[in-house]
Scaffold this motif. Structure first.
Motif, mmCIF file in Angstrom:
data_model
loop_
_atom_site.group_PDB
_atom_site.id
_atom_site.type_symbol
_atom_site.label_atom_id
_atom_site.label_comp_id
_atom_site.label_asym_id
_atom_site.label_seq_id
_atom_site.Cartn_x
_atom_site.Cartn_y
_atom_site.Cartn_z
ATOM 1 N N THR A 1 0.847 -1.187 0.000
ATOM 2 C CA THR A 1 0.000 0.000 0.000
ATOM 3 C C THR A 1 0.883 1.237 0.000
ATOM 4 O O THR A 1 1.859 1.299 0.763
ATOM 5 C CB THR A 1 -0.918 0.016 1.236
ATOM 6 N N LEU A 2 0.557 2.197 -0.847
ATOM 7 C CA LEU A 2 1.228 3.484 -0.862
ATOM 8 C C LEU A 2 0.201 4.569 -0.601
ATOM 9 O O LEU A 2 -0.959 4.433 -1.007
ATOM 10 C CB LEU A 2 1.901 3.776 -2.207
ATOM 11 N N ALA A 3 0.609 5.648 0.037
ATOM 12 C CA ALA A 3 -0.321 6.742 0.279
ATOM 13 C C ALA A 3 0.416 8.069 0.279
ATOM 14 O O ALA A 3 1.515 8.192 0.831
ATOM 15 C CB ALA A 3 -1.047 6.549 1.606
ATOM 16 N N PHE A 4 -0.188 9.049 -0.382
ATOM 17 C CA PHE A 4 0.296 10.419 -0.405
ATOM 18 C C PHE A 4 -0.668 11.274 0.410
ATOM 19 O O PHE A 4 -1.882 11.196 0.221
ATOM 20 C CB PHE A 4 0.347 10.948 -1.837
ATOM 21 N N ARG A 5 -0.141 12.088 1.292
ATOM 22 C CA ARG A 5 -0.977 12.963 2.121
ATOM 23 C C ARG A 5 -1.306 14.239 1.361
ATOM 24 O O ARG A 5 -0.441 14.839 0.713
ATOM 25 C CB ARG A 5 -0.235 13.309 3.415
#
Length: 993
Positions: free
Chosen positions: A344-348
Motif C-alpha cells: 500500500t502506498l499513500a500520499f498525504r
C-alpha cells in the motif's frame, strides 16, 4: 470493481438525474449555481440551490440544528440520519475509543427509555461509575480485579431495574430497517430507514434518546466492544490501514487515535469522561438531521422543530489538532498477519474544500476508473500484477491518495510498488489520452446517477457535507469545476504533488507480535426483563399512526413483452427516473452445465479482436459511457450492457463484435491461469473464505460440492485457450431471453434486431451436474487459523422448500435470531457478553427442490467458546417465549412488508427468484396475511417442528493453540480439515482430533 472504486469519490458528490453526454462543452448555466433563501408557509426559512437536481431544502433551527430534507417517492419510506460532529479525533488522549463506545451506549435508553424504576436504577449506575473511577486509578492488579468483581455484582443488581433493548423494540416495531450507527474520525452517525407514516413517532423517540445519556448495562456492552476490538486484531486490512495512517499522521489523531481505541483504555474506562463528552458535543448546534424520502417538506420541518427544536443550544468548540510537517522522503512500514501479501502506498493531501481535493480526485480517476485508467490498462489489463488500484479519502484537516497492489506468484512487493509508481510517472508526464479528463468527469456523473437513485445514498452525501463543513452549493458545482481543469493543469499539479513524499506499507505473511491476548473476565449474566416495559414504551406503543397499506406487484402486467425478428422474447420495464439502461441477455445455464464456462467468460476480459486490442476495446466502451459484462453463475449466465441510453446501439455493436470476433491469445491465457492460481492461494489465507465457503460447503455437501468440482492446476495449464474462445462465441447459440430496463424500448429492440445475430434454431442446454445435500449431524469440521477470535457456524439440514413456511420463518428470524432485540442477540451478547456477533436464522431454499437450513453463528474469544456454545445450543433447544417481544416482532414484520415497494428493474429480478421457487405471484401478500393472524403459539409450533432437535454439523475456524477441543467433542466427531482439501486444490487427508 468500478462501483467499489467510485464509492470513495462519489460519497462527496451530488447526483445528476440526466444523461451525461460525451464530447459536449459545459453548459454555462450549470456553472451559475447559487444559494437562495426562501420561507415556507409556516415561517421556516430554508436554503435551496438552483440547478440542484437533488431538490435539497436546508433548514437551520433556532437552536442551531441543521436539517437536510429531500423528497423521493419511490417507496413510502424515509432514510434518516442523525449526524454529530463528534468522532475519535476528539477522544481524550487517555480515553481513546470513547466516541465509539458512546455510540454503543446511545442504544441503551434514557431515564425514561429502558428503566423500570429510574430512582433505584440511577443509584446503582452512580455506584458503578464510582467503582470504574476507582478501578481506573488502581495500579495493583489484584485490587483491580476485586473492584471489577464488585462492578459485576452491582451491575447485576442494577439490571433488575433495566429493560434491555427497548430502543430497538420501538424502532423495529415501527418497521424500521438498517438500524445502526458508526463512528469515525470526525463523526458519529445514527441510522434508521423508517416507514413514512411513522415519522412523528420516530422524531419523538429520537428527541428523547438524544436528550439524556444513561450508561445502562455498561460492563456487558464494554465486553462486546472488546470483542469488536478482537475482530479488528484479526483483520489484516485494518492493520495495514492503521499503520498507513500512523506514518502519514505521526502527530494528528488521524494516525494516533484509532476509533476502536487501545486495549488498555478499553479495559479502564471512565463513565465520567463519557458523560462529559456527550454533554460537550451532543448538542443541537453540533448536529444535523437528514431525512430523504416520501415526506412533506412543510409538515416535516414543523414536526422536527416541535421535537428536536426543544434541545438546548450550547456553545461547542472542537480542539485544535496537531499540524503535520511535510513528508520529504518515503516512509516504510511493515505489517504481519496470516492473509496474503500486498503493498500500500499513500500520499498525504490537504483536506475537504481544498484545491487538492479537486486535483487528486481527477488524478485518481485518470489512474484507475475500473475501465480505461492507466493502472487499469497498463497493469491489470496486461496482468502485470495480481491486482492494483487506488482511491481517495478527504477529511476535514487532511486527505490522502492511497494505492494498493497485490503481487503475482514470485513477484516482490517492491516490484509491485515500482509498477504503481511507474503509472504515477505517466500521469506526471502527461502520457494519457486527451479525451480522458472529460470522460472521467462524465463517468463520475454516470456513477452518481446510479448510486443516488436511492434515498440512502443521497442522504449519505448530505450528512457527509455537514460533517465536513461543506456548502451544498459547492457540491453541486464540484464536477463542473473538475471539467474546467485542463490536462496541463493536472500534469503540473501531479509533478508538484507526487514526489518521494509517500508512505509505503508492506503487508507480509507472518506472526503478528503486537496481538493483545485477553482473559475471559467471567461476567455474571445480567437480567434482561424481557416481559417488562418502561412507561415510555407503553405510552409509545399506544400511539397509532395512520395505517400504511401494503402494495403488491402483479408481475405479469408490470413486466411487458416484445419479440425480436428472430423470435427471441424481450421482457422490459421502463426507466422513469433517468436516461440510463441495463440490457441483459440471459441463458438459463451456468457452470453446473459446463464448469469451463466461467473460465471462458473470464478469459474474454483479456481478449481483443483482429481490428482492436483489448485495451482499445476498453477505451471505446469508456468513451461511450457504457459498461459490458459477461459472467456465469451456477445455473445462469449473462451477456450484458449498462450505461447511457443514447449510446446503447454503439455499445451493443461493440460488444457483439467482441464476442463474435474475439481472438485467442495464448500469452494472455498463460497469465490468466497464473492469476487464477494465485487467487486460489490468496483465498486460502482469508478466514471468511475458509469458513463460509470451504467449511460450510463441506458441511453441506461433503466431497461432492460445486466448490470442489474445479479444474486442477494441471488441467488449467493444459487447456487449449482457443476452446475457451469458442465456448464464449458459442454461448449465443443456446436458448436465451432478454431483459431491458430503460427508456425507448423500441430503440433497444431495433439495436438488437440489427446487432444480435443468431444461428437458428437455438440449442438446448447441456445437462447440469447435480450436487446432493448430505444429512447433517455429529460432525465438527475445524480449520486452523492464526486469529484472536474463533468463529463457529452451526448448520442443520431441514425439510425441502415449502412456501407455506415462509411467513413463519420470516417472523421467527425477526423474533429469535436477528436484530438488536432478538432472543439470540440479547442472551449471548447483552446478557452474557459472550460474543460481539451472534445470530441464528431459518434459511429458506433458493430453488423449489432444495432444502431449507437452520443456521447459527458465533464469533467470540476462544476462551469463551465453551460458554458461547452452551448458550447457543440451549436457545436452539428451547425457545424462550416473551409475549411482548413476539408482538413487537410481529408488528415489525407487518410494517416492513407494508412499507416495502418492489420497483424499477427489481420487479423483474424479484420475479426471477420467485419462479425458481415455483411461485408466480407476489408471495408477500400471502405472507402478510399469514403473519397478521399468527400467535406466539404458532411460532412455538414452528420452532418445535423445524428448529428443536435438529442435528448440526459445526464448522469452526480458530487458532489451534487456543481452542478447547474437549468442548468441541461434545458436539460431534472433530476433524481438522486441510484447506487445500476443502477447496480440492490438492489431495490431503483429513485429521481426526
Amino acid at each position: 470493481m468500478k462501483h467499489i472504486k467510485t464509492f470513495f469519490v462519489i460519497c462527496m458528490l451530488v447526483t445528476f438525474n440526466f444523461a451525461c453526454k460525451q464530447n459536449t462543452e459545459p453548459n454555462t448555466a450549470d456553472l451559475a449555481v447559487k444559494t437562495e433563501v426562501k420561507t415556507d408557509p409556516n415561517g421556516f426559512s430554508y436554503e435551496v440551490i438552483n440547478n440542484d437536481p437533488t431538490g435539497l431544502r436546508l433548514y437551520t433551527l433556532e437552536n442551531g440544528l441543521q436539517v437536510y430534507l429531500s423528497k423521493n417517492t419511490d417507496e413510502p419510506k424515509i432514510q434518516t440520519y442523525i449526524a454529530v460532529r463528534a468522532g475519535s479525533n476528539y477522544d481524550p488522549s487517555n480515553s481513546t475509543g470513547l466516541a465509539h463506545y458512546l455510540e454503543h451506549m446511545l442504544f441503551k435508553g434514557t431515564d425514561k427509555i429502558g428503566s423500570i424504576d429510574w430512582e433505584k436504577e440511577q443509584a446503582y449506575i452512580q455506584e458503578i461509575s464510582d467503582l470504574y473511577e476507582a478501578h481506573r486509578a488502581e495500579t495493583d492488579e489484584v485490587k483491580k480485579l476485586e473492584i471489577y468483581k464488585k462492578i459485576d455484582e452491582v451491575s447485576l443488581e442494577a439490571s433488575n431495574y433495566a429493560v434491555a433493548n427497548e430502543y430497538d423494540k420501538m424502532v423495529s416495531g415501527m418497521g424500521a430497517t438498517g438500524t445502526n450507527a458508526h463512528t469515525w474520525f470526525e463523526e458519529t452517525v445514527y441510522k434508521n430507514k423508517i416507514p413514512a407514516n411513522e415519522l412523528n413517532k420516530w422524531l419523538s423517540l429520537e428527541s428523547e434518546r438524544f436528550s439524556k445519556l444513561v450508561l445502562r448495562l455498561f460492563h456487558t456492552e464494554l465486553e462486546a466492544v472488546f470483542e469488536e476490538f478482537n475482530r479488528s486484531q484479526d483483520n489484516d486490512g485494518r492493520k495495514v490501514y492503521t499503520a498507513m495512517l500512523d506514518a502519514l499522521f505521526p502527530n494528528h489523531p488521524y494516525g494516533q487515535q484509532q476509533t476502536i481505541g487501545t486495549a488498555a483504555h478499553l479495559k479502564n474506562p471512565s463513565l465520567v469522561d463519557i458523560n462529559n463528552y456527550f454533554n460537550k458535543y451532543y448538542v443541537p448546534n453540533n448536529m444535523a438531521m437528514v431525512l430523504v424520502g416520501d415526506l412533506n417538506f412543510d409538515k416535516t420541518i414543523a414536526s422536527v422543530n416541535q421535537t428536536f427544536g426543544k434541545l438546548k443550544y450550547k456553545e461547542v468548540s472542537h480542539p485544535t489538532l496537531a499540524e503535520e510537517a511535510p513528508i520529504t522522503a518515503p516512509i516504510s512500514k511493515e505489517v504481519f498477519g496470516p492473509t496474503s501479501e500486498g503493498v500500500t502506498l499513500a500520499f498525504r493531501s490537504n483536506g475537504v474544500n481544498s484545491e487538492d481535493e479537486k486535483f487528486v480526485t481527477l488524478a485518481d480517476m485518470i489512474l484507475t476508473n475500473g475501465e480505461a485508467g492507466l493502472i487499469d490498462l497498463n497493469l491489470n489489463q496486461k496482468q502485470l500484477v495480481q491486482r492494483a488500484g487506488c482511491y481517495t479519502m478527504f477529511l476535514n484537516d487532511y486527505g490522502l491518495h492511497q494505492f494498493y497492489g497485490d503481487p503475482q506468484e514470485g513477484q516482490t512487493l517492491d516490484e509491485v510498488k515500482d509498477l504503481i509508481l511507474s503509472q504515477i510517472d505517466k500521469l506526471k508526464k502527461g502520457e494519457f489520452d486527451d479525451w480522458l479528463i472529460e470522460a472521467v468527469v462524465n463517468d463520475l456523473k454516470l456513477s452518481q446517477t446510479r448510486e443516488y437513485e436511492n434515498s440512502t445514498a443521497l442522504a449519505s452525501a448530505y450528512y457527509n457535507a455537514f460533517i465536513h463543513h461543506q456548502k451544498w452549493e459547492d457540491q453541486v458545482k464540484f464536477l463542473d469545476e473538475l471539467k474546467a481543469i485542463t490536462k496541463e493543469d493536472l500534469v503540473a499539479f501531479a509533478n508538484r504533488f507526487y514526489k518521494d513524499n509517500y508512505v509505503v506499507v508492506y503487508k507480509r505473511k507472518g506472526e503478528d507480535s503486537s496481538i493483545v491476548k485477553v482473559e475471559n473476565p467471567g461476567i455474571t449474566p445480567v437480567n434482561l426483563n424481557r416481559d417488562k416495559s418502561s412507561q415510555y414504551l407503553t405510552d409509545f406503543q399506544a400511539i397509532k399512526p395512520d395505517e400504511l397499506e401494503p402494495k403488491f406487484v402483479d408481475y405479469k402486467s408490470a413486466i411487458k413483452e416484445k419479440t425480436l425478428e428472430n423470435g427471441i422474447n424481450v421482457s422490459y420495464i421502463e426507466n422513469e427516473t433517468n436516461d440510463l439502461f441495463n440490457l441483459d441477455i440471459i441463458f438459463d445455464m451456468g457452470t453446473d452445465n459446463d464448469k469451463k464456462l466461467s473460465l471462458a467468460v473470464g478469459f474474454l476480459e483479456y481478449l481483443g479482436t483482429e481490428t482492436m486490442s483489448a485495451e482499445t476495446i476498453k477505451k471505446e466502451f469508456y468513451k461511450l459511457g457504457v459498461n459490458y459484462y459477461v459472467f456465469s453463475r451456477n445455473d445462469v449466465s449473462y451477456i450484458g450492457l449498462s450505461g447511457l441510453k443514447e449510446n446503447l446501439p454503439k455499445g451493443l455493436a461493440l460488444l457483439e463484435d467482441l464476442i463474435t470476433n474475439a481472438k485467442s491469445d495464448p500469452e494472455a491465457y498463460a497469465n490468466y491461469v497464473d492469476k487464477i492460481l494465485k487467487e486460489r492461494q490468496d483465498g486460502k489465507t482469508q478466514k471468511s473464505n475458509i469458513l463460509w465457503n470451504g467449511l460450510v460447503n463441506y458441511g453441506k455437501y461433503g466431497e461432492n460440492s460445486r466448490l470442489r468440482n474445479i479444474m486442477k492446476a494441471s488441467e488449467l495449464k493444459a487447456q487449449d485457450p482457443q476452446e475457451l474462445v469458442d465456448i464464449v462465441k458459442g454461448l449465443k447459440d443456446y436458448k436465451q431471453r432478454i431483459f431491458y430496463y430503460g427508456k425507448d424500448v423500441d430503440q433497444a429492440v431495433a439495436a438488437l434486431n440489427k446487432e444480435h445475430k443468431l444461428n437458428m434454431p437455438l440449442k438446448d442446454y447441456p445437462e447440469a451436474t447435480t450436487y446432493v445435500e448430505k444429512e447433517t449431524g455429529g460432525h465438527v469440521y475445524f480449520a486452523n487459523y492464526d486469529m484472536v477470535q474463533s468463529e463457529m457456524v452451526f448448520l442443520a439440514k431441514g425439510q425441502t422448500f415449502d412456501a407455506e413456511k415462509m411467513a413463519a420463518a420470516s417472523l421467527f428470524n425477526a423474533y429469535f435470531g436477528s436484530g438488536l432485540s432478538s432472543i439470540v442477540f440479547q442472551e449471548i451478547r447483552e446478557s452474557k457478553s459472550l460474543a460481539y456477533s451472534a445470530f441464528s436464522s431459518y434459511n429458506t431454499a433458493g430453488k423449489l427442490d432444495d432444502s431449507n437450513y437452520v443456521l447459527a453463528y458465533i464469533g467470540t474469544q476462544a476462551n469463551k467458546m465453551d460458554q458461547a456454545v452452551e448458550a447457543m445450543m440451549s436457545l436452539m433447544s428451547d425457545m424462550p417465549e416473551a409475549e411482548k417481544q413476539f408482538q413487537a416482532a410481529k408488528d415489525a414484520a407487518l410494517k416492513k412488508i407494508a412499507a416495502e415497494r418492489i420497483t424499477k428493474a427489481n420487479i423483474f429480478w424479484e420475479y426471477e427468484g420467485l419462479k425458481k421457487l415455483g411461485i408466480e405471484k407476489d408471495n408477500r401478500e400471502a405472507m402478510y396475511n399469514t403473519i397478521k393472524n399468527m400467535e406466539i403459539s404458532d411460532l412455538r409450533d414452528f420452532f418445535n417442528d423445524n428448529i428443536k432437535g435438529e442435528n448440526y454439523n459445526v464448522m469452526v475456524v480458530g487458532n489451534k493453540k487456543d481452542i478447547d477441543f474437549n468442548a468441541l467433542k461434545k458436539l460431534g466427531e472433530v476433524e481438522e480439515m486441510d484447506v487445500d482439501y476443502l477447496f480440492n486444490y490438492e489431495t490431503t487427508d483429513k485429521v481426526k482430533l
